[in-house]
Design a protein around this motif. Structure first.
Motif, PDB file in Angstrom:
ATOM      1  N   GLN A   1      17.464 -11.846 -22.400  1.00  0.00           N
ATOM      2  CA  GLN A   1      18.170 -11.583 -23.643  1.00  0.00           C
ATOM      3  C   GLN A   1      18.448 -10.095 -23.758  1.00  0.00           C
ATOM      4  N   ASN A   2      19.625  -9.780 -24.219  1.00  0.00           N
ATOM      5  CA  ASN A   2      19.907  -8.370 -24.499  1.00  0.00           C
ATOM      6  C   ASN A   2      20.880  -8.251 -25.663  1.00  0.00           C
ATOM      7  N   PRO A   3      20.757  -7.171 -26.409  1.00  0.00           N
ATOM      8  CA  PRO A   3      19.745  -6.140 -26.220  1.00  0.00           C
ATOM      9  C   PRO A   3      18.380  -6.606 -26.739  1.00  0.00           C
ATOM     10  N   ARG A   4      17.348  -5.870 -26.432  1.00  0.00           N
ATOM     11  CA  ARG A   4      16.026  -6.208 -26.965  1.00  0.00           C
ATOM     12  C   ARG A   4      15.935  -5.817 -28.440  1.00  0.00           C
ATOM     13  N   HIS A   5      16.565  -4.712 -28.760  1.00  0.00           N
ATOM     14  CA  HIS A   5      16.580  -4.226 -30.135  1.00  0.00           C
ATOM     15  C   HIS A   5      18.016  -3.886 -30.496  1.00  0.00           C
ATOM     16  N   LEU A   6      18.398  -4.229 -31.715  1.00  0.00           N
ATOM     17  CA  LEU A   6      19.754  -3.985 -32.178  1.00  0.00           C
ATOM     18  C   LEU A   6      19.697  -3.564 -33.634  1.00  0.00           C
ATOM     19  N   VAL A   7      20.302  -2.433 -33.922  1.00  0.00           N
ATOM     20  CA  VAL A   7      20.367  -1.949 -35.298  1.00  0.00           C
ATOM     21  C   VAL A   7      21.816  -1.976 -35.736  1.00  0.00           C
ATOM     22  N   ARG A   8      22.065  -2.595 -36.851  1.00  0.00           N
ATOM     23  CA  ARG A   8      23.419  -2.667 -37.400  1.00  0.00           C
ATOM     24  C   ARG A   8      23.381  -2.291 -38.869  1.00  0.00           C
ATOM     25  N   ARG A   9      24.473  -1.659 -39.319  1.00  0.00           N
ATOM     26  CA  ARG A   9      24.626  -1.390 -40.741  1.00  0.00           C
ATOM     27  C   ARG A   9      25.186  -2.637 -41.413  1.00  0.00           C
ATOM     28  N   ARG A  10      24.905  -2.771 -42.673  1.00  0.00           N
ATOM     29  CA  ARG A  10      25.445  -3.899 -43.439  1.00  0.00           C
ATOM     30  C   ARG A  10      26.959  -3.968 -43.279  1.00  0.00           C
ATOM     31  N   GLY A  11      27.461  -5.153 -43.033  1.00  0.00           N
ATOM     32  CA  GLY A  11      28.893  -5.353 -42.870  1.00  0.00           C
ATOM     33  C   GLY A  11      29.384  -5.308 -41.437  1.00  0.00           C
TER      34      GLY A  11
ATOM     35  N   THR B   1      15.648 -10.862 -29.234  1.00  0.00           N
ATOM     36  CA  THR B   1      16.371  -9.679 -29.716  1.00  0.00           C
ATOM     37  C   THR B   1      15.933  -9.441 -31.150  1.00  0.00           C
ATOM     38  N   ARG B   2      15.452  -8.237 -31.388  1.00  0.00           N
ATOM     39  CA  ARG B   2      15.038  -7.912 -32.756  1.00  0.00           C
ATOM     40  C   ARG B   2      16.193  -7.201 -33.440  1.00  0.00           C
ATOM     41  N   LEU B   3      16.770  -7.868 -34.418  1.00  0.00           N
ATOM     42  CA  LEU B   3      17.900  -7.320 -35.166  1.00  0.00           C
ATOM     43  C   LEU B   3      17.398  -6.681 -36.450  1.00  0.00           C
ATOM     44  N   THR B   4      17.778  -5.447 -36.651  1.00  0.00           N
ATOM     45  CA  THR B   4      17.459  -4.754 -37.897  1.00  0.00           C
ATOM     46  C   THR B   4      18.758  -4.343 -38.567  1.00  0.00           C
ATOM     47  N   VAL B   5      18.930  -4.770 -39.796  1.00  0.00           N
ATOM     48  CA  VAL B   5      20.122  -4.419 -40.559  1.00  0.00           C
ATOM     49  C   VAL B   5      19.735  -3.353 -41.583  1.00  0.00           C
ATOM     50  N   VAL B   6      20.412  -2.218 -41.509  1.00  0.00           N
ATOM     51  CA  VAL B   6      20.074  -1.107 -42.415  1.00  0.00           C
ATOM     52  C   VAL B   6      21.189  -0.866 -43.432  1.00  0.00           C
TER      53      VAL B   6
END
Lengths: 114, 112
Positions: free
Chosen positions: A6-16, A109-114
């Motif tokens: 699985q990739n990416p392992r970590h993913l940071v996205r802004r709202r929207g 994949t750990r998704l973090t939405v900021v």
């Protein structure tokens, strides 16, 4: 014999923004399952796909989420217009037959939405 | 709607002793049960399973017991080792479905 990748392992996205999560099944496996794990929760089934077909998407939110497993290439879980509540670990599993009990999981994949 | 329940979020056991992890389910259509082990930042790894036609399955240090009338299963680890420290998920499936239904997990800590 590589496991489920699985990739990416970590993913940071802004709202929207959009999030695209990729899953390459084990060699010889043509069945893919996506699960989501919210904080302090167990894994929840989202969708089951075979090559080019969605077999069961009963666990997918009705809006903003889609999944595909093309003839060539990895399976993609796509989340459009992400919101904070989408922050979670997303796990993909694959199996050689359509038997969920023989599924092997990727590292997620750990998704973090900021 | 939580159909698979693991009521103990955590368990601490001394090395060498028995670890017993419990799981209850509500859906009588479930006919296959699995235990997964999960380390931090990794995916779940299959540990052991049991079909509803059996009441016990053993694999080395791991034994799963199924009590269908009580809709209860348990995982016994004996003897427990520090490397067994992980989160253990109980999962259930039925013949008619594709989805594994997971409990919330029990965090096992085996202390030396």
């Amino acid at each position: 014999n590589a496991g489920v990748m699985q990739n990416p392992r970590h993913l940071v996205r802004r709202r929207g923004q959009e999030a695209r999560l990729r899953c390459s099944p084990m060699k010889g496996h043509s069945h893919v399952y996506w699960y989501r794990q919210l904080p302090e929760e167990g894994l929840k089934f989202m969708v089951y796909l075979q090559k080019e077909n969605i077999i069961d998407e009963s666990g997918m939110p009705k809006e903003r989420f889609s999944a595909e497993f093309p003839k060539e290439g990895p399976s993609i879980l796509r989340i459009q217009q992400v919101v904070r509540g989408d922050s979670a670990a997303y796990f993909c599993a694959s199996s050689p037959l359509g038997l969920n009990t023989e599924a092997f999981f990727g590292q997620g994949t750990r998704l973090t939405v900021v | 709607d939580q159909q698979v329940k693991q009521n103990s979020p955590s368990l601490s056991v001394q090395e060498g002793r028995i670890s017993i992890l419990n799981c209850d389910y509500t859906n009588s259509m479930f006919d296959y049960f699995l235990w997964y082990k999960k380390y931090p930042a990794e995916g779940p790894t299959f540990l052991i399973s049991i079909s509803s036609i059996k009441d016990k399955n053993e694999d080395g240090r791991f034994t799963v017991f199924l009590n269908k009338s009580a809709k209860h299963l348990s995982l016994h680890i004996v003897p427990s080792q520090p490397g067994d420290s992980a989160v253990y998920f109980c999962a259930a499936n039925s013949n008619s479905g594709y989805a594994l239904n997971f409990g919330k997990g029990t965090s096992l800590l085996v202390t030396p």
